[in-house]
Design a protein around this motif. Structure first.
Motif: not given
Length: 261
Positions: A88, A127, A171, A175, A179, A207, A211, A214-215, A218, A230-231
């Motif tokens: 990110l 990734r 995870s 991702e 993509h 994305y 994401r 997905i976090e 993760r 990240s969140q």
């Protein structure tokens, strides 16, 4: 550090090698798209280099705090070379790099339509390197959970479930699939007039939302209200990105085969 292959005495690290391969493939697709649209321009090279440079800097800088917390007096060179990276942060830096270089070289045409498919394929390849070298995900009882071998687990830091052989959410596969699906859609709709000047922002918004979800599987450390760093970052930036997209839709007239960066 896991090794992808050896060229004579030189060992190529898995993660970094796949990131470089992803960047090269992205560059080829970027040039292909520029040529297809009849927009080959030397200034585009400088814009792409600006994106790569600031993307790399921000990817490192975004998580330096995590390593400084673990070691308040680390060797800076070792920290910069061997420390992790934030995807990110890298995207934010690349975006800033494009804007800065466009101003410096006097390029006023949109470039997001050129970057969006290239970024999607580059992210998917990069990734794969993360999948092979980083914490896989949180434990799961779902049938597609993956467990790694003891040899692989030994090379993955901060992953007790890897060492224990527990099935985990793949995870990074989630991702990668995003993509790849985005790449198909971006190429399918890249010339759609309703997406003119909006394509890259739509990709980033999609994305960011993916994401954020997905976090939860993760396995990254939580920093606030059960959310990861990240969140929290996405909670702030996604509304701003959505507002920017709405503003572009209201102010920019529809035109074919153009994008925004």
């Amino acid at each position: 550090m896991p090794t992808l292959l050896r060229v004579g005495p030189v060992a190529l690290p898995t993660h970094d090698t796949l990131v470089v391969i992803g960047a090269l493939v992205a560059g080829v697709l970027f040039l292909h798209e520029a040529r297809r649209r009849g927009r080959i321009d030397e200034r585009l090279l400088w814009i792409a280099l600006g994106a790569l440079f600031l993307g790399a800097v921000f990817a490192k800088a975004a998580i330096l705090g995590r390593y400084l917390d673990a070691d308040p007096e680390p060797a800076f060179a070792a920290l910069w070379i061997h420390g992790g990276r934030s995807v990110l942060g890298g995207l934010a830096g690349a975006y800033a790099g494009v804007l800065i270089m466009k101003r410096l070289v006097g390029y006023d045409r949109p470039t997001g339509d050129l970057f969006a498919p290239a970024v999607a394929i580059g992210m998917a390849i990069g990734r794969v390197g993360c999948l092979l070298t980083e914490q896989v995900g949180t434990p799961t009882s779902l049938p597609w959970g993956v467990a790694v071998s003891p040899e692989t687990a030994a090379g993955i830091p901060m992953c007790p479930d890897c060492a224990a052989g527990n099935p985990m959410h793949p995870s990074f596969v989630y991702e990668i699939l995003f993509h790849l699906a985005a790449l198909v859609l971006l190429r399918r709709f890249r010339d759609h007039p309703a997406l003119a000047d909006r394509l890259f922002r739509v990709y980033l918004l999609g994305y960011g939302a993916a994401r954020f979800l997905i976090e939860f599987v993760r396995g990254n450390p939580e920093i606030w209200a059960g959310l990861t760093g990240s969140q929290v970052f996405l909670l702030v930036t996604l509304p701003l990105l959505a507002a920017s997209l709405v503003r572009v839709r209201r102010t920019v007239p529809i035109r074919p085969a153009e994008g925004v960066a």
